[in-house]
Design a protein around this motif. Structure first.
Motif, PDB file in Angstrom:
ATOM      1  N   GLN A 175       0.825  -1.197   0.000  1.00 14.11           N
ATOM      2  CA  GLN A 175       0.000   0.000   0.000  1.00 14.11           C
ATOM      3  C   GLN A 175       0.863   1.251   0.000  1.00 14.11           C
ATOM      4  OE1 GLN A 175      -3.657  -0.543   2.022  1.00 14.11           O
ATOM      5  NE2 GLN A 175      -3.775   1.562   2.747  1.00 14.11           N
ATOM      6  N   LEU A 176       1.955   1.223   0.762  1.00 12.14           N
ATOM      7  CA  LEU A 176       2.869   2.363   0.773  1.00 12.14           C
ATOM      8  C   LEU A 176       3.548   2.547  -0.584  1.00 12.14           C
ATOM      9  CD1 LEU A 176       4.513   1.964   4.290  1.00 12.14           C
ATOM     10  CD2 LEU A 176       3.141   3.894   3.506  1.00 12.14           C
ATOM     11  N   LYS A 177       3.922   1.442  -1.205  1.00 19.82           N
ATOM     12  CA  LYS A 177       4.544   1.526  -2.524  1.00 19.82           C
ATOM     13  C   LYS A 177       3.588   2.145  -3.528  1.00 19.82           C
ATOM     14  CE  LYS A 177       6.854  -1.314  -6.034  1.00 19.82           C
ATOM     15  NZ  LYS A 177       7.287  -2.708  -6.379  1.00 19.82           N
ATOM     16  N   SER A 178       2.328   1.733  -3.474  1.00 21.51           N
ATOM     17  CA  SER A 178       1.321   2.285  -4.373  1.00 21.51           C
ATOM     18  C   SER A 178       1.108   3.776  -4.112  1.00 21.51           C
ATOM     19  CB  SER A 178       0.006   1.519  -4.200  1.00 21.51           C
ATOM     20  OG  SER A 178      -1.018   2.085  -4.976  1.00 21.51           O
ATOM     21  N   ALA A 179       1.074   4.155  -2.815  1.00 24.46           N
ATOM     22  CA  ALA A 179       0.884   5.567  -2.471  1.00 24.46           C
ATOM     23  C   ALA A 179       2.049   6.414  -2.979  1.00 24.46           C
ATOM     24  CB  ALA A 179       0.722   5.730  -0.956  1.00 24.46           C
ATOM     25  N   ARG A 180       3.274   5.895  -2.821  1.00 24.64           N
ATOM     26  CA  ARG A 180       4.439   6.642  -3.304  1.00 24.64           C
ATOM     27  C   ARG A 180       4.407   6.792  -4.817  1.00 24.64           C
ATOM     28  NH1 ARG A 180       7.227   3.802   1.017  1.00 24.64           N
ATOM     29  NH2 ARG A 180       7.674   2.075  -0.389  1.00 24.64           N
ATOM     30  N   ALA A 181       3.938   5.753  -5.520  1.00 27.06           N
ATOM     31  CA  ALA A 181       3.872   5.828  -6.980  1.00 27.06           C
ATOM     32  C   ALA A 181       2.863   6.873  -7.431  1.00 27.06           C
ATOM     33  CB  ALA A 181       3.509   4.455  -7.552  1.00 27.06           C
ATOM     34  N   ARG A 182       1.784   7.042  -6.637  1.00 25.85           N
ATOM     35  CA  ARG A 182       0.746   7.996  -7.027  1.00 25.85           C
ATOM     36  C   ARG A 182       1.096   9.417  -6.620  1.00 25.85           C
ATOM     37  NH1 ARG A 182      -2.519   4.396  -4.271  1.00 25.85           N
ATOM     38  NH2 ARG A 182      -2.935   6.042  -2.751  1.00 25.85           N
ATOM     39  N   THR A 183       1.593   9.584  -5.403  1.00 31.58           N
ATOM     40  CA  THR A 183       1.727  10.930  -4.835  1.00 31.58           C
ATOM     41  C   THR A 183       3.152  11.307  -4.463  1.00 31.58           C
ATOM     42  OG1 THR A 183       1.362  10.135  -2.573  1.00 31.58           O
ATOM     43  CG2 THR A 183      -0.591  10.661  -3.875  1.00 31.58           C
ATOM     44  N   HIS A 184       4.083  10.333  -4.502  1.00 27.16           N
ATOM     45  CA  HIS A 184       5.483  10.541  -4.104  1.00 27.16           C
ATOM     46  C   HIS A 184       5.621  10.857  -2.624  1.00 27.16           C
ATOM     47  CE1 HIS A 184       6.497  10.416  -8.336  1.00 27.16           C
ATOM     48  NE2 HIS A 184       5.640  11.392  -8.577  1.00 27.16           N
ATOM     49  N   VAL A 185       4.559  10.642  -1.857  1.00 26.90           N
ATOM     50  CA  VAL A 185       4.625  10.811  -0.402  1.00 26.90           C
ATOM     51  C   VAL A 185       3.940   9.609   0.240  1.00 26.90           C
ATOM     52  CG1 VAL A 185       4.747  13.329  -0.442  1.00 26.90           C
ATOM     53  CG2 VAL A 185       2.516  12.212  -0.457  1.00 26.90           C
ATOM     54  N   GLY A 186       3.676   9.687   1.530  1.00 27.42           N
ATOM     55  CA  GLY A 186       3.066   8.580   2.235  1.00 27.42           C
ATOM     56  C   GLY A 186       1.554   8.608   2.166  1.00 27.42           C
ATOM     57  N   LEU A 187       0.934   7.986   3.166  1.00 29.10           N
ATOM     58  CA  LEU A 187      -0.516   7.924   3.232  1.00 29.10           C
ATOM     59  C   LEU A 187      -1.067   9.220   3.820  1.00 29.10           C
ATOM     60  CD1 LEU A 187      -0.926   4.324   4.722  1.00 29.10           C
ATOM     61  CD2 LEU A 187      -0.958   4.998   2.314  1.00 29.10           C
ATOM     62  N   PRO A 188      -2.336   9.543   3.547  1.00 26.24           N
ATOM     63  CA  PRO A 188      -2.972  10.665   4.242  1.00 26.24           C
ATOM     64  C   PRO A 188      -2.883  10.473   5.750  1.00 26.24           C
ATOM     65  CG  PRO A 188      -4.344   9.908   2.425  1.00 26.24           C
ATOM     66  CD  PRO A 188      -3.234   8.910   2.557  1.00 26.24           C
ATOM     67  N   VAL A 189      -2.746  11.561   6.469  1.00 20.83           N
ATOM     68  CA  VAL A 189      -2.531  11.476   7.907  1.00 20.83           C
ATOM     69  C   VAL A 189      -3.635  10.680   8.597  1.00 20.83           C
ATOM     70  CG1 VAL A 189      -2.392  12.812  10.043  1.00 20.83           C
ATOM     71  CG2 VAL A 189      -1.182  13.600   7.999  1.00 20.83           C
ATOM     72  N   ALA A 190      -4.887  10.958   8.260  1.00 22.01           N
ATOM     73  CA  ALA A 190      -5.991  10.270   8.925  1.00 22.01           C
ATOM     74  C   ALA A 190      -5.945   8.775   8.670  1.00 22.01           C
ATOM     75  CB  ALA A 190      -7.324  10.850   8.445  1.00 22.01           C
ATOM     76  N   GLU A 191      -5.644   8.378   7.430  1.00 19.90           N
ATOM     77  CA  GLU A 191      -5.567   6.955   7.104  1.00 19.90           C
ATOM     78  C   GLU A 191      -4.396   6.294   7.831  1.00 19.90           C
ATOM     79  OE1 GLU A 191      -5.069   4.041   3.164  1.00 19.90           O
ATOM     80  OE2 GLU A 191      -5.446   6.190   2.927  1.00 19.90           O
ATOM     81  N   ALA A 192      -3.258   6.975   7.861  1.00 24.40           N
ATOM     82  CA  ALA A 192      -2.086   6.419   8.544  1.00 24.40           C
ATOM     83  C   ALA A 192      -2.373   6.211  10.031  1.00 24.40           C
ATOM     84  CB  ALA A 192      -0.885   7.337   8.361  1.00 24.40           C
ATOM     85  N   LEU A 193      -3.041   7.165  10.655  1.00 29.58           N
ATOM     86  CA  LEU A 193      -3.320   7.051  12.089  1.00 29.58           C
ATOM     87  C   LEU A 193      -4.343   5.952  12.369  1.00 29.58           C
ATOM     88  CD1 LEU A 193      -3.327  10.746  13.340  1.00 29.58           C
ATOM     89  CD2 LEU A 193      -1.458   9.097  13.230  1.00 29.58           C
ATOM     90  N   SER A 194      -5.309   5.767  11.462  1.00 31.14           N
ATOM     91  CA  SER A 194      -6.271   4.678  11.644  1.00 31.14           C
ATOM     92  C   SER A 194      -5.566   3.327  11.613  1.00 31.14           C
ATOM     93  CB  SER A 194      -7.334   4.739  10.550  1.00 31.14           C
ATOM     94  OG  SER A 194      -8.204   3.635  10.630  1.00 31.14           O
ATOM     95  N   ILE A 195      -4.646   3.152  10.666  1.00 29.63           N
ATOM     96  CA  ILE A 195      -3.893   1.901  10.578  1.00 29.63           C
ATOM     97  C   ILE A 195      -3.009   1.737  11.812  1.00 29.63           C
ATOM     98  CG2 ILE A 195      -2.093   0.697   9.280  1.00 29.63           C
ATOM     99  CD1 ILE A 195      -3.267   2.025   6.749  1.00 29.63           C
ATOM    100  N   ALA A 196      -2.330   2.818  12.201  1.00 28.29           N
ATOM    101  CA  ALA A 196      -1.431   2.751  13.355  1.00 28.29           C
ATOM    102  C   ALA A 196      -2.182   2.395  14.631  1.00 28.29           C
ATOM    103  CB  ALA A 196      -0.703   4.086  13.522  1.00 28.29           C
ATOM    104  N   SER A 197      -3.382   2.933  14.803  1.00 29.32           N
ATOM    105  CA  SER A 197      -4.168   2.632  15.999  1.00 29.32           C
ATOM    106  C   SER A 197      -4.484   1.138  16.070  1.00 29.32           C
ATOM    107  CB  SER A 197      -5.468   3.444  15.989  1.00 29.32           C
ATOM    108  OG  SER A 197      -6.287   3.105  17.084  1.00 29.32           O
ATOM    109  N   GLN A 198      -4.814   0.540  14.926  1.00 27.29           N
ATOM    110  CA  GLN A 198      -5.130  -0.892  14.916  1.00 27.29           C
ATOM    111  C   GLN A 198      -3.881  -1.742  15.160  1.00 27.29           C
ATOM    112  OE1 GLN A 198      -8.164  -2.052  11.804  1.00 27.29           O
ATOM    113  NE2 GLN A 198      -7.838   0.059  11.139  1.00 27.29           N
ATOM    114  N   ILE A 199      -2.732  -1.322  14.614  1.00 27.45           N
ATOM    115  CA  ILE A 199      -1.486  -2.044  14.892  1.00 27.45           C
ATOM    116  C   ILE A 199      -1.172  -1.978  16.385  1.00 27.45           C
ATOM    117  CG2 ILE A 199       1.006  -2.062  14.498  1.00 27.45           C
ATOM    118  CD1 ILE A 199       0.476  -0.951  11.696  1.00 27.45           C
TER     119      ILE A 199
END
Length: 962
Positions: A175-199
């Motif tokens: 998912q990170l690789k796909s995000a970098r290919a599309r935007t050259h950055v990481g995931l949106p902050v809200a999405e990243a925090l949702s994933i991090a909370s579950q981890i």
């Protein structure tokens, strides 16, 4: 080193170098390999050859970055082999701790993941101990965010295999690789925090049992189709501080050290190792906290926190350097920056000590979104824009005076909810809800072919879509206004208003969809308890947590068909609900208790009720009224007074479309959208209209007779019921087959065209299967009394048995009545809309096993040899008359066709899109197709009727007579 150990060690070395090389860009690999192979030319050439093979075959493997060794070492290829009841289907990945295969469980009829220790390591005591340790670790961890273990298998050759939950979906690394290919950055902050909370939640569970993962990284995290996170691969896990629970399940491990006491032993992945782990020191929970910080940093920045050209450089940076904090996006909240700094402190004594603290910081982080910019051009007329802006200005002033603490105005003020330019509002009967403080409203709205939840402040025209809420129904607010609960895909979910993907709480009813309305509803109290209607039509309670287990609150009494529409009272321990009996009768309004106290009756009512400002609001004579309510005593007093009388309200299962805040803000709707009339339209395979048939109406489901001369269709009458009609394609006439005041839908012709089986809720509201002669003679005969809701029947050749869906599984019933219905195969997934091939050998159906609806085929009746037909989602499958093609709808309602061959087993080609159907995806079989597969009969809207607006009243009490 002994000779017999040399091949094993060399294979392991090759595997490690291959995996490490795959983490480098192609341009870096030559220098990297020259360094790590240390002058061993043969070793370097062998690795380069394997990497070349990896790149050439990458398109055929699900996880190309993980399986080099499995593809290139022939003795490790197990595709087609069996271990116990499991047949290996495909390689999913390979690594130092084992090869992972997709396998089919012939006993339970499901797909699983099988992790196998490679043959080269069968005599390696350390590998065997770690393999067994992983099984015990997973067996001790039972959590929705940790992949489950089903068992440990051994075959006759001594091979060991872990039987694991098959987690569909991409890894976080992908998912990170796909995000970098599309935007050259990481995931949106809200999405990243949702994933991090579950981890963090998963790690919290592991740490509570004294287990340290030691190899947390994006490649060991998967994201399912519904946004749920699963932490994988506990192959390097260890016991940090043994607990009593850990000691119990490790009693048999006395011969193996799980503490890695050997000095200098380094395990893990370099870029995510803590400094103490990189040095080979003893580690505890805080090494996972470091890795968690690395993963969160990478999700936000789009690049690893520590990265070097070689493993040695990477470890050097872990030990000596800080991350590039400047690479974090500008909108990273200050609290998250502080959290990352605390997670990535090199001294474990100064590092964050408990992963639960990280989860709390993330969950409570303020992520107020930036205002959405209005588009430069608007499609509404200028006068409407001017009126809307005047409303906004007035409402803003009023909201400030009302909510900001100033005295309430005495005059009435009301206005319509102006639609968004981006989506069409779908109020339905439970399609909107006012927040508890009256500041915001959430609505269901449709953009393109998908509906979702949209939120806007009451005094604004700016809508914001909540990600991950596709097909959401019946939204309801958390009391603090920071989250919203809703129902989708047969699940109860919650989504934080600050953003991020929804969390799945538990399963919820997935009721029949022929009426275009589902029948669930929920309410949330300040103790984080949610109540909702269960699949048994009673009320359940559940904590608003991922994977929580619901508990029964109510039991149906004799003559009752359902307990619906719960709504908490202010104390959060009592709630209102309606007990329903026969269709058309009023319900009994009751006060229920979370502690099990017997309910109190408030008398017969024609709708649900909600509490606001010392009153209960409900319908009387199709008008919204308010009656004083003593909340402490649980007693209605005085006379009901009118609040809204025009237009009159309609109800669905006694649900009236209104929502009211504690502060007195009221939102009302007369009762769902006015549906468009439809015409039955013939289209060819290109989507071109080639004919129109029948009178205008609403046709949720339909089926062509075997001879192609008649259509059986459910025809909706107003908003109260539907009947089955027979339409003659040659003569052009139509006659009703059923005329009772209930919902009948999903008619299906028998193979000889002489009978029809259909669904009806005439039996006390339960959806059963009924049989009727196609010529209208005789009486309807109930042939299946459903467990939950019988749907989408399909005839077995010979017309002596029927396959149908119920309670998320496919069932079969023999019409001779000698035996009760039986389930074909029981799976944890929700399977729907089964349809048999013309020869009766194959059953096509939709299933959510991957996290979204896909079309599958299994052998009938054995259930063996499951095949996935759709690629990117699908539903509503139908067969061509000769069985050589399967048609279905994609998730954007495109008509799809997949060519199949069933003479020698089952084979298929990649589905091809035919044309946009324009159909709604809320019904299970909304189209029919001719036997030759050349024409499609599709209900098509012929007009776009005006949508009644949602009306906002800023203080409903001002409407009361004075």
């Amino acid at each position: 080193m002994t000779r017999e150990h040399a091949p094993s060690e060399r294979q392991g070395r090759i595997e490690q170098i291959c995996q490490a090389a795959l983490d480098h860009d192609a341009g870096d690999r030559a220098a990297f390999l020259a360094e790590v192979c240390a002058g061993d030319v043969d070793l370097q050439r062998e690795v380069e050859s394997l990497l070349a093979h990896e790149q050439s075959a990458a398109g055929f493997i699900e996880s190309p970055a993980l399986h080099v060794a499995a593809k290139v070492l022939p003795e490790r290829g197990l595709v087609g082999a069996r271990i116990g009841p499991y047949e290996m289907i495909a390689i999913l990945g390979a690594g130092g701790m084992g090869d992972v295969y997709r396998a089919h469980d012939s006993q339970l009829g499901r797909d699983v993941a099988i992790k196998v220790l490679p043959p080269a390591f069968l005599n390696d005591a350390d590998r065997l101990a770690r393999f067994d340790r992983e099984a015990r670790v997973l067996a001790s961890l039972n959590h929705p965010h940790i992949s489950a273990i089903y068992g440990l298998e051994h075959d006759a050759g001594g091979r060991q295999a872990l039987v694991l939950e098959l987690v569909e979906g991409p890894t976080l690394a992908e998912q990170l690789k796909s995000a970098r290919a599309r935007t050259h950055v990481g995931l949106p902050v809200a999405e990243a925090l949702s994933i991090a909370s579950q981890i963090a939640t998963a790690l919290e569970t592991a740490h509570a049992k004294g287990i340290v993962h030691r190899d947390l990284k994006p490649a060991n995290v998967k994201i399912t189709g519904n946004g749920q996170v699963k932490v994988l691969d506990f192959g390097l896990a260890k016991i940090a501080v043994p607990t009593r629970a850990a000691e119990r399940w490790l009693e048999a491990e006395s011969a193996v050290s799980l503490s890695d006491a050997s000095p200098g032993l380094v395990v893990g992945t370099a870029a995510y190792m803590s400094p103490e782990q990189a040095r080979g020191d003893a580690v505890d929970d805080r090494t996972d906290i470091w890795a968690f910080g690395c993963v969160l940093f990478e999700m936000l920045a789009g690049r690893p926190a520590f990265h070097g050209e070689t493993t040695a450089q990477t470890l050097g940076r872990v030990l000596e350097r800080d991350p590039d904090w400047g690479s974090l996006p500008a909108d990273t909240p200050r609290a998250i920056r502080t959290l990352l700094e605390r997670c990535l402190r090199k001294d474990p004594a100064k590092r964050l000590h408990d992963i639960a603290d990280a989860r709390i910081e993330i969950d409570e982080c303020d992520l107020t979104p930036a205002p959405v910019q209005e588009p430069a051009q608007r499609t509404r007329p200028v006068w409407w824009l001017a009126a809307a802006l005047l409303v906004v200005a007035s409402v803003s002033a009023l909201v400030f005076s009302k909510i900001g603490g100033l005295p309430l105005p005495s005059e009435l003020f009301e206005f319509p909810v102006v639609p968004s330019d981006q989506a069409t509002l779908l109020p339905r009967y439970g399609g909107f809800a006012v927040s508890p403080d009256g500041r915001q409203i959430v609505v269901t709205a449709k953009s393109g072919n998908r509906s979702s939840l949209w939120v806007r402040p009451i005094g604004s025209l700016q809508y914001r879509e909540l990600p991950g809420t596709h097909d959401a129904l019946f939204p309801f607010w958390k009391p603090d206004g920071l989250a919203i609960g809703f129902f989708a895909e047969g699940l109860l979910k919650i989504v934080a208003l600050r953003g991020g993907l929804p969390t799945v709480v538990c399963e919820a009813p997935d009721l029949p969809e022929g009426s275009e309305r589902d029948e669930v509803g929920g309410s949330w109290n300040r103790d984080d308890v949610i109540i909702f209607m269960s699949s048994a039509f009673t009320l359940n309670s559940v904590l608003a947590r991922a994977g929580a287990a619901p508990a029964a609150l109510t039991v149906l009494a004799k003559g009752e068909t359902a307990h619906r529409w719960p709504s908490f009272l202010p104390d959060g321990q009592r709630f209102l609900y309606l007990a329903l009996t026969r269709p058309g009768d009023p319900g009994e309004l009751r006060i229920g208790y979370l502690d099990g106290t017997p309910p109190i009756s408030l008398g017969r009512h024609e709708s649900n009720a909600r509490y606001s400002a010392g009153h209960l609001l409900f319908l009387s004579g199709r008008h919204l009224v308010a009656q004083r309510f003593d909340a402490d005593a649980g007693r209605l007093t005085g006379t009901p007074l009118p609040v809204v009388t025009k237009p009159p309200f309609a109800t669905w299962n006694l649900l009236a479309a209104f929502s009211v805040s504690e502060s007195g803000v009221l939102a009302t709707h007369p009762g769902g959208p006015i549906p468009s009339e439809q015409r039955l339209t013939w289209r060819d395979r290109s989507g071109k209209t080639v004919g129109v048939f029948g009178e205008p109406g609403r046709y949720p489901t339909l089926d062509l007779s075997p001879d192609g001369k008649r259509v059986a269709a459910s025809l909706v009458r107003g908003t109260a019921a539907s009947d089955i009609w027979i339409l003659d394609l040659e003569r052009g006439d139509a006659v009703p087959l059923t005329t009772d005041p209930a919902w009948e839908f999903d008619p299906t012709w028998s193979r000889d065209g002489k009978q029809l089986v259909f669904n009806s809720n005439r039996s006390d509201g339960r959806v059963d299967l009924f049989l009727r002669a196609a010529d209208g003679s005789g009486q309807d005969e109930r042939v299946v009394a459903a467990r939950h809701a019988a749907e989408t029947p399909s005839w077995v050749p010979g017309d002596r048995s029927i396959v149908y869906g119920d309670d998320g599984d496919n069932w079969i019933h023999t019409l001779d009545g000698k035996s009760p219905p039986s389930v074909l195969w029981k799976t944890p997934a929700r399977e729907r809309a089964g349809t048999l091939s013309p020869d009766g050998r194959w059953l096509a159906y939709s299933s959510d096993k991957s996290g979204r609806s896909e079309v599958y085929v299994r052998e009938f009746p054995s259930g063996a040899a499951e095949h996935k037909v759709s690629v990117d989602g699908g539903m509503a499958a139908r067969w061509r008359g000769d069985g050589k093609e399967i048609f279905f709808l994609s998730l954007d309602a495109t008509m799809m066709a997949a060519r199949v061959e069933t003479v020698r087993g089952f084979r298929m080609l990649v589905p091809e899109p035919l044309f946009p159907s324009g159909l709604s995806l809320v019904t299970l079989r909304p189209y029919a197709v001719t036997a030759d597969g050349q024409r499609f009969l599709i209900p098509t809207a012929i007009d776009q009727r005006s949508q009644p607006p949602i009306m906002i009243t800023m203080d409903w009490r001002a409407r009361l007579p004075r």
